[in-house]
Design a protein around this motif. Sequence first.
Motif, PDB file in Angstrom:
ATOM      1  N   ARG A  79       0.834  -1.212   0.000  1.00  0.00           N
ATOM      2  CA  ARG A  79       0.000   0.000   0.000  1.00  0.00           C
ATOM      3  C   ARG A  79       0.865   1.257   0.000  1.00  0.00           C
ATOM      4  O   ARG A  79       0.603   2.202  -0.746  1.00  0.00           O
ATOM      5  CB  ARG A  79      -0.954   0.006   1.198  1.00  0.00           C
ATOM      6  N   TRP A  80       1.894   1.265   0.829  1.00  0.00           N
ATOM      7  CA  TRP A  80       2.787   2.427   0.849  1.00  0.00           C
ATOM      8  C   TRP A  80       3.632   2.480  -0.420  1.00  0.00           C
ATOM      9  O   TRP A  80       3.902   3.569  -0.950  1.00  0.00           O
ATOM     10  CB  TRP A  80       3.681   2.406   2.096  1.00  0.00           C
ATOM     11  N   GLU A 305       3.533  -3.978 -12.630  1.00  0.00           N
ATOM     12  CA  GLU A 305       3.767  -5.417 -12.737  1.00  0.00           C
ATOM     13  C   GLU A 305       3.581  -6.122 -11.394  1.00  0.00           C
ATOM     14  O   GLU A 305       3.374  -7.329 -11.350  1.00  0.00           O
ATOM     15  CB  GLU A 305       5.178  -5.663 -13.288  1.00  0.00           C
ATOM     16  N   ASN A 306       3.656  -5.334 -10.321  1.00  0.00           N
ATOM     17  CA  ASN A 306       3.386  -5.863  -8.983  1.00  0.00           C
ATOM     18  C   ASN A 306       1.976  -5.497  -8.505  1.00  0.00           C
ATOM     19  O   ASN A 306       1.691  -5.538  -7.305  1.00  0.00           O
ATOM     20  CB  ASN A 306       4.427  -5.333  -7.994  1.00  0.00           C
ATOM     21  N   ASP A 307       1.119  -5.118  -9.479  1.00  0.00           N
ATOM     22  CA  ASP A 307      -0.296  -4.792  -9.211  1.00  0.00           C
ATOM     23  C   ASP A 307      -0.488  -3.619  -8.267  1.00  0.00           C
ATOM     24  O   ASP A 307      -1.472  -3.563  -7.522  1.00  0.00           O
ATOM     25  CB  ASP A 307      -1.040  -6.018  -8.654  1.00  0.00           C
ATOM     26  N   ASP A 308       0.431  -2.653  -8.304  1.00  0.00           N
ATOM     27  CA  ASP A 308       0.301  -1.462  -7.473  1.00  0.00           C
ATOM     28  C   ASP A 308       0.084  -0.191  -8.290  1.00  0.00           C
ATOM     29  O   ASP A 308       0.024   0.902  -7.716  1.00  0.00           O
ATOM     30  CB  ASP A 308       1.542  -1.297  -6.574  1.00  0.00           C
ATOM     31  N   MET A 309      -0.012  -0.324  -9.601  1.00  0.00           N
ATOM     32  CA  MET A 309      -0.378   0.784 -10.484  1.00  0.00           C
ATOM     33  C   MET A 309      -1.343   0.221 -11.525  1.00  0.00           C
ATOM     34  O   MET A 309      -1.397  -1.001 -11.729  1.00  0.00           O
ATOM     35  CB  MET A 309       0.856   1.395 -11.154  1.00  0.00           C
ATOM     36  N   ILE A 435      -4.813  17.831  -3.524  1.00  0.00           N
ATOM     37  CA  ILE A 435      -5.842  17.008  -2.873  1.00  0.00           C
ATOM     38  C   ILE A 435      -6.498  16.073  -3.887  1.00  0.00           C
ATOM     39  O   ILE A 435      -6.713  14.880  -3.620  1.00  0.00           O
ATOM     40  CB  ILE A 435      -6.900  17.901  -2.192  1.00  0.00           C
ATOM     41  N   ILE A 436      -6.815  16.594  -5.065  1.00  0.00           N
ATOM     42  CA  ILE A 436      -7.446  15.777  -6.113  1.00  0.00           C
ATOM     43  C   ILE A 436      -6.552  14.611  -6.499  1.00  0.00           C
ATOM     44  O   ILE A 436      -6.998  13.456  -6.580  1.00  0.00           O
ATOM     45  CB  ILE A 436      -7.775  16.643  -7.353  1.00  0.00           C
ATOM     46  N   PHE A 440      -7.302  10.707  -5.889  1.00  0.00           N
ATOM     47  CA  PHE A 440      -7.346   9.836  -7.061  1.00  0.00           C
ATOM     48  C   PHE A 440      -6.402   8.647  -6.870  1.00  0.00           C
ATOM     49  O   PHE A 440      -6.745   7.503  -7.182  1.00  0.00           O
ATOM     50  CB  PHE A 440      -6.963  10.629  -8.312  1.00  0.00           C
ATOM     51  N   GLY A 441      -5.208   8.927  -6.342  1.00  0.00           N
ATOM     52  CA  GLY A 441      -4.257   7.857  -6.068  1.00  0.00           C
ATOM     53  C   GLY A 441      -4.786   6.871  -5.044  1.00  0.00           C
ATOM     54  O   GLY A 441      -4.630   5.653  -5.189  1.00  0.00           O
ATOM     55  N   GLU A 442      -5.438   7.400  -3.973  1.00  0.00           N
ATOM     56  CA  GLU A 442      -6.004   6.521  -2.942  1.00  0.00           C
ATOM     57  C   GLU A 442      -7.102   5.634  -3.524  1.00  0.00           C
ATOM     58  O   GLU A 442      -7.231   4.463  -3.146  1.00  0.00           O
ATOM     59  CB  GLU A 442      -6.549   7.358  -1.788  1.00  0.00           C
ATOM     60  N   ALA A 443      -7.881   6.184  -4.458  1.00  0.00           N
ATOM     61  CA  ALA A 443      -8.937   5.382  -5.093  1.00  0.00           C
ATOM     62  C   ALA A 443      -8.341   4.254  -5.912  1.00  0.00           C
ATOM     63  O   ALA A 443      -8.825   3.108  -5.876  1.00  0.00           O
ATOM     64  CB  ALA A 443      -9.804   6.281  -5.980  1.00  0.00           C
ATOM     65  N   ILE A 444      -7.271   4.544  -6.651  1.00  0.00           N
ATOM     66  CA  ILE A 444      -6.591   3.510  -7.441  1.00  0.00           C
ATOM     67  C   ILE A 444      -6.038   2.417  -6.527  1.00  0.00           C
ATOM     68  O   ILE A 444      -6.196   1.216  -6.789  1.00  0.00           O
ATOM     69  CB  ILE A 444      -5.451   4.127  -8.280  1.00  0.00           C
TER      70      ILE A 444
END
Length: 454
Positions: A79-80, A305-309, A435-436, A440-444
């Motif tokens: 997550r981090w 490739e590690n499912d974090d993006m 903030i946007i 947006f990153g947190e939603a992904i």
Amino acid sequence: MESKKKFSLMSAILSVICVVFVAEAAAPVAAIGNSQFFWWVFLLITFLLPYGLISSELGTTYIGDGGIYDWVTKAFGHRWGARVSWYYWINFPLWLASLAVMTPELIHTMTGIEISTPVAIIIELIFTWLIVWISFFPVSDSIWILNGAAIIKMVLALLVGGLGVYVALTKGIANEFTPQSMLPTFDLRSLSFISVIIFNLLGFEVICTFSDQMENPKKQIPQSIIVAGLVIAAIYIFSAFGISVAIPTDQISTGSGMIDSFKLLTGSTDGWFIILMAFLFLLTLFGNMISWSLGVNNTACYAAENDDMPSFFKKRSKKNQMPIGASLMNGIVASIVIIMAPFLPNQDLFWAFFSLNLVMFLLSYVPVFPAFYRLRQIDPDVQRPFKVSGKPAFLKVLVILPMIMIIISLIFTAVPLDFSPDALTEKLPITIGAIIFILFGEAIIKIKHIKKEK
């Protein structure tokens, strides 16, 4: 099978200089006034030194395309790591857009031709997509671009510093130089520029993502970081001194660039010298963006490739395995920002985009320093070719000092502390934009991790 081209030590050093040394940020720092010299020395000690040591250890211990994403993921989990990769990536298309909006003015300086808004947008889009296209090829194919851009950057910085000293000697010193004037004022304006100095010192970890194309990465990474760090610090201070002794501080704005400094120093807005400086400066913008795109794209692709993006970022070229998905997304986001720019409130677009990219970029580094300390604790037995020596108390200082500097910079860059109409007009778009992008990153991240859990 054709063998890969390899970085030599000199190419590695020049690549670090190309990545880290940011010529277009010289004038915004000079706008601080004489107190910039205090901040340079202070941040070289409290930020650059620990950051360089930590990057050298982590970069030689955990070699690969992941860079800071890999370090933070190993220390604190996916997550981090996902947050870091998102902040690290999104800053790049914003920065790309901020430099793109400078290109029409540079072309006007070189040609004298007035450029309309529609033509300016086309020029900015050409600049953007040319960077995207070049980033489709391996970094070893672009060594000559990176090396050339690094040399040109150093020449420009030395020229502006030397010319400034000459003007000061022949026409008098433009600003009062006293011990009192060099002390920090701690006002909101000068403190908001500290982030620019820190930005000027970031990027050493990018060279770590080039490790598979180096001759001997475990030696070359720390050597290139140390040598390039010393060279960069010296050049920054010399160029800043040249601008400060020759140009009154009130004539320098956040939107001023190195070309504006040359114009003020020579008292001319055209002529062969200004045209040549504008052309060389344009080349450095290409070099800066190309060098950063290679590192940022590698990190974003590795995270995907590690499912974090998002999955699109993992798309690689079938021909050379370059991360073309991340590169294409750079172009798409930067193009959207460029097309939207004429409809934004009338303000300094370079500074607005640059500040927003600055906030996202600095956010990506916050977890890197505690990751260094945690990896020492949870992974003590891994071989560390370059190991920062010192007792735990010293290592904690190395971690805490740069974190404090980054957090202070984020507050003064992104948080409205002055509620006057002019200040809010300048600051609020940065605050809202940050903030946007964070949300947006947190939603992904949430979507990606829900899928993982399933």
